[in-house]
Design a protein around this motif. Structure first.
Motif, mmCIF file in Angstrom:
data_model
loop_
_atom_site.group_PDB
_atom_site.id
_atom_site.type_symbol
_atom_site.label_atom_id
_atom_site.label_comp_id
_atom_site.label_asym_id
_atom_site.label_seq_id
_atom_site.Cartn_x
_atom_site.Cartn_y
_atom_site.Cartn_z
ATOM 1 N N GLN A 158 0.836 -1.193 0.000
ATOM 2 C CA GLN A 158 0.000 0.000 0.000
ATOM 3 C C GLN A 158 0.875 1.250 0.000
ATOM 4 O O GLN A 158 1.896 1.285 0.661
ATOM 5 C CB GLN A 158 -0.875 0.030 1.260
ATOM 6 C CG GLN A 158 -1.789 -1.173 1.404
ATOM 7 C CD GLN A 158 -2.962 -1.112 0.445
ATOM 8 O OE1 GLN A 158 -3.337 -0.030 0.001
ATOM 9 N NE2 GLN A 158 -3.517 -2.256 0.109
ATOM 10 N N THR A 159 0.462 2.237 -0.759
ATOM 11 C CA THR A 159 1.128 3.526 -0.722
ATOM 12 C C THR A 159 0.864 4.122 0.655
ATOM 13 O O THR A 159 -0.265 4.141 1.108
ATOM 14 C CB THR A 159 0.513 4.423 -1.805
ATOM 15 O OG1 THR A 159 0.695 3.757 -3.045
ATOM 16 C CG2 THR A 159 1.155 5.764 -1.827
ATOM 17 N N ASP A 160 1.918 4.621 1.325
ATOM 18 C CA ASP A 160 1.644 5.078 2.686
ATOM 19 C C ASP A 160 0.919 6.427 2.664
ATOM 20 O O ASP A 160 0.894 7.132 1.658
ATOM 21 C CB ASP A 160 2.887 5.042 3.569
ATOM 22 C CG ASP A 160 3.901 6.097 3.207
ATOM 23 O OD1 ASP A 160 3.498 7.206 2.831
ATOM 24 O OD2 ASP A 160 5.101 5.818 3.302
ATOM 25 N N VAL A 185 -2.551 2.717 -14.952
ATOM 26 C CA VAL A 185 -2.464 2.537 -13.506
ATOM 27 C C VAL A 185 -1.570 3.632 -12.912
ATOM 28 O O VAL A 185 -0.562 3.990 -13.514
ATOM 29 C CB VAL A 185 -1.937 1.111 -13.210
ATOM 30 C CG1 VAL A 185 -0.513 0.933 -13.649
ATOM 31 C CG2 VAL A 185 -2.074 0.778 -11.752
ATOM 32 N N GLY A 186 -1.968 4.183 -11.773
ATOM 33 C CA GLY A 186 -1.240 5.332 -11.232
ATOM 34 C C GLY A 186 -1.252 6.421 -12.295
ATOM 35 O O GLY A 186 -0.217 6.989 -12.635
ATOM 36 N N VAL A 187 -2.449 6.706 -12.810
ATOM 37 C CA VAL A 187 -2.585 7.524 -14.029
ATOM 38 C C VAL A 187 -2.078 8.944 -13.838
ATOM 39 O O VAL A 187 -1.686 9.608 -14.790
ATOM 40 C CB VAL A 187 -4.058 7.535 -14.510
ATOM 41 C CG1 VAL A 187 -4.964 8.181 -13.470
ATOM 42 C CG2 VAL A 187 -4.218 8.225 -15.851
ATOM 43 N N LEU A 247 -6.863 4.535 -13.229
ATOM 44 C CA LEU A 247 -6.921 4.157 -11.820
ATOM 45 C C LEU A 247 -5.833 4.903 -11.054
ATOM 46 O O LEU A 247 -4.683 4.964 -11.508
ATOM 47 C CB LEU A 247 -6.711 2.645 -11.733
ATOM 48 C CG LEU A 247 -6.907 1.960 -10.391
ATOM 49 C CD1 LEU A 247 -7.308 0.506 -10.620
ATOM 50 C CD2 LEU A 247 -5.676 1.995 -9.526
ATOM 51 N N ASP A 248 -6.195 5.489 -9.935
ATOM 52 C CA ASP A 248 -5.179 6.147 -9.087
ATOM 53 C C ASP A 248 -5.674 6.171 -7.650
ATOM 54 O O ASP A 248 -6.877 6.282 -7.384
ATOM 55 C CB ASP A 248 -4.892 7.583 -9.562
ATOM 56 C CG ASP A 248 -3.518 8.059 -9.129
ATOM 57 O OD1 ASP A 248 -2.637 8.197 -10.004
ATOM 58 O OD2 ASP A 248 -3.302 8.266 -7.915
ATOM 59 N N LEU A 249 -4.711 6.075 -6.758
ATOM 60 C CA LEU A 249 -5.006 6.093 -5.326
ATOM 61 C C LEU A 249 -5.243 7.523 -4.829
ATOM 62 O O LEU A 249 -5.841 7.721 -3.775
ATOM 63 C CB LEU A 249 -3.800 5.458 -4.605
ATOM 64 C CG LEU A 249 -3.953 4.871 -3.226
ATOM 65 C CD1 LEU A 249 -5.183 3.982 -3.116
ATOM 66 C CD2 LEU A 249 -2.705 4.069 -2.883
ATOM 67 N N ALA A 283 1.852 1.613 -17.314
ATOM 68 C CA ALA A 283 2.322 2.024 -15.975
ATOM 69 C C ALA A 283 3.450 3.027 -16.194
ATOM 70 O O ALA A 283 4.604 2.643 -16.399
ATOM 71 C CB ALA A 283 2.809 0.811 -15.194
ATOM 72 N N ASN A 284 3.106 4.299 -16.194
ATOM 73 C CA ASN A 284 4.099 5.339 -16.498
ATOM 74 C C ASN A 284 4.604 6.015 -15.232
ATOM 75 O O ASN A 284 3.817 6.504 -14.424
ATOM 76 C CB ASN A 284 3.479 6.379 -17.430
ATOM 77 C CG ASN A 284 3.137 5.762 -18.773
ATOM 78 O OD1 ASN A 284 3.817 4.840 -19.222
ATOM 79 N ND2 ASN A 284 2.072 6.246 -19.401
ATOM 80 N N PHE A 285 5.916 6.046 -15.089
ATOM 81 C CA PHE A 285 6.555 6.664 -13.920
ATOM 82 C C PHE A 285 5.856 6.191 -12.645
ATOM 83 O O PHE A 285 5.582 6.976 -11.742
ATOM 84 C CB PHE A 285 6.551 8.195 -14.051
ATOM 85 C CG PHE A 285 7.382 8.640 -15.222
ATOM 86 C CD1 PHE A 285 8.736 8.876 -15.072
ATOM 87 C CD2 PHE A 285 6.829 8.745 -16.490
ATOM 88 C CE1 PHE A 285 9.522 9.222 -16.165
ATOM 89 C CE2 PHE A 285 7.599 9.096 -17.591
ATOM 90 C CZ PHE A 285 8.957 9.340 -17.425
HETATM 91 C C1 LIG Z 1 4.893 9.416 -9.948
HETATM 92 S S1 LIG Z 1 3.171 9.477 -10.189
HETATM 93 C C2 LIG Z 1 3.039 9.099 -11.921
HETATM 94 C C3 LIG Z 1 1.787 9.645 -12.518
HETATM 95 C C4 LIG Z 1 1.613 9.451 -14.029
HETATM 96 N N1 LIG Z 1 1.505 8.048 -14.393
HETATM 97 C C5 LIG Z 1 2.729 10.091 -14.816
HETATM 98 O O1 LIG Z 1 3.368 9.420 -15.640
HETATM 99 O O2 LIG Z 1 2.980 11.291 -14.653
HETATM 100 C C6 LIG Z 1 2.594 7.977 -9.431
HETATM 101 C C7 LIG Z 1 1.087 7.917 -9.313
HETATM 102 O O3 LIG Z 1 0.732 6.623 -8.820
HETATM 103 C C8 LIG Z 1 -0.317 6.742 -7.865
HETATM 104 N N2 LIG Z 1 -0.269 5.551 -6.995
HETATM 105 C C9 LIG Z 1 0.675 5.254 -6.087
HETATM 106 N N3 LIG Z 1 0.431 4.051 -5.525
HETATM 107 C C10 LIG Z 1 -0.685 3.568 -6.110
HETATM 108 C C11 LIG Z 1 -1.430 2.369 -5.982
HETATM 109 N N4 LIG Z 1 -1.042 1.420 -5.110
HETATM 110 N N5 LIG Z 1 -2.520 2.195 -6.755
HETATM 111 C C12 LIG Z 1 -2.898 3.162 -7.640
HETATM 112 N N6 LIG Z 1 -2.235 4.318 -7.804
HETATM 113 C C13 LIG Z 1 -1.143 4.535 -7.053
HETATM 114 C C14 LIG Z 1 -0.020 8.061 -7.165
HETATM 115 O O4 LIG Z 1 -1.157 8.590 -6.547
HETATM 116 C C15 LIG Z 1 0.483 8.908 -8.333
HETATM 117 O O5 LIG Z 1 -0.567 9.598 -8.974
#
Ligand SMILES: C[S@@+](CC[C@H](N)C(=O)[O-])C[C@H]1O[C@@H](n2cnc3c(N)ncnc32)[C@H](O)[C@@H]1O
Length: 222
Positions: A5-7, A53-55, A74-76, A114-116
């Motif tokens: 889990q993301t903290d 994912v983590g959009v 999808l994003d947390l 899954a970008n960055f």
């Molecule tokens: C570094 S950002 C990258 C955002 C985007 N993909 C980009 O390329 O700019 C990471 C993203 O992942 C999301 N995130 C982190 N852990 C996650 C999880 N377990 N499930 C879904 N999203 C998550 C964060 O909220 C954040 O928006």
């Protein structure tokens, strides 16, 4: 984000950063983060069922919708999802938006992007996250990852790349976003999971400059 889990601190920071995220990354990467993410659109076609994912703020997800893909974002972080929502609305486009943890998501997709994202996890967490996401790709489908790259090219270029990443990682660490981790060798990780790398494109920080980012396209065997 050391584990499954993301903290809570990292999540609050992502929420707080949502409105300035695009400006900061554009400045730091000289616009290359955006180019690197948009490059992967050539691997997405009309009708493809695609998961981002983590959009984050979703620039590339909106372009995939424009191409006719059936997109789920999808994003947390709820603030990130709200930015995607308003970006879609401004362009009169539609996608499914999910505010939640990707580890709780179990649907199958033609394409998972899954970008960055994977570089937000420590090495064990990254492997678990990659394994989970690869599990969501249907046989014959694609796993697309734009992210930082391990240093390439001449010694000064490799030194520059390492220094550039170190500054970004240090800032991220101070913000509580990521643990201290190495730059991951994603092609090896994906190949070890049975994927075939079909394209690897590098992005230099400026024309002719050191390579800092990569767009990877991997295919899951049938
Ligand atoms: C570094 S950002 C990258 C955002 C985007 N993909 C980009 O390329 O700019 C990471 C993203 O992942 C999301 N995130 C982190 N852990 C996650 C999880 N377990 N499930 C879904 N999203 C998550 C964060 O909220 C954040 O928006």
């Amino acid at each position: 984000m050391a584990d499954r889990q993301t903290d809570a601190k990292a999540l609050r920071t992502f929420d707080r950063m949502a409105k300035v995220y695009d400006g900061l990354t554009a400045f730091w990467s000289n616009g290359r983060v955006s180019r690197c993410k948009l490059a992967q659109l050539e691997h997405i076609g009309p009708g493809d069922k695609v998961l981002y994912v983590g959009v984050g703020t979703g620039e590339e997800a909106v372009e995939a919708v424009r191409k006719g893909a059936d997109v789920t974002c999808l994003d947390l972080a709820s603030e990130m999802i709200e930015i995607v929502r308003s970006r879609l609305a401004k362009n009169a486009l539609e996608a499914r938006l999910i505010h939640g943890d990707m580890f709780d998501h179990h649907e199958s997709y033609d394409v998972v992007c899954a970008n960055f994202f994977l570089d937000c996890f420590d090495p064990d967490g990254m492997r678990r996250a990659a394994e989970h996401l690869i599990g969501l790709v249907r046989p014959g489908g694609r796993f697309l990852v734009s992210d930082v790259t391990t240093p390439q090219g001449s010694l000064p270029a490799r030194w520059f790349t390492a220094a550039h990443h170190s500054v970004a990682f240090a800032v991220s660490r101070l913000q509580g976003l990521t643990p201290w981790y190495p730059v991951y060798d994603y092609p090896s990780v994906f190949e070890a999971s049975g994927l075939e790398i079909v394209e690897r494109e590098f992005f230099a920080l400026w024309n002719g400059g050191p390579v800092v980012y990569q767009a990877l396209a991997a295919r899951k065997p049938l």
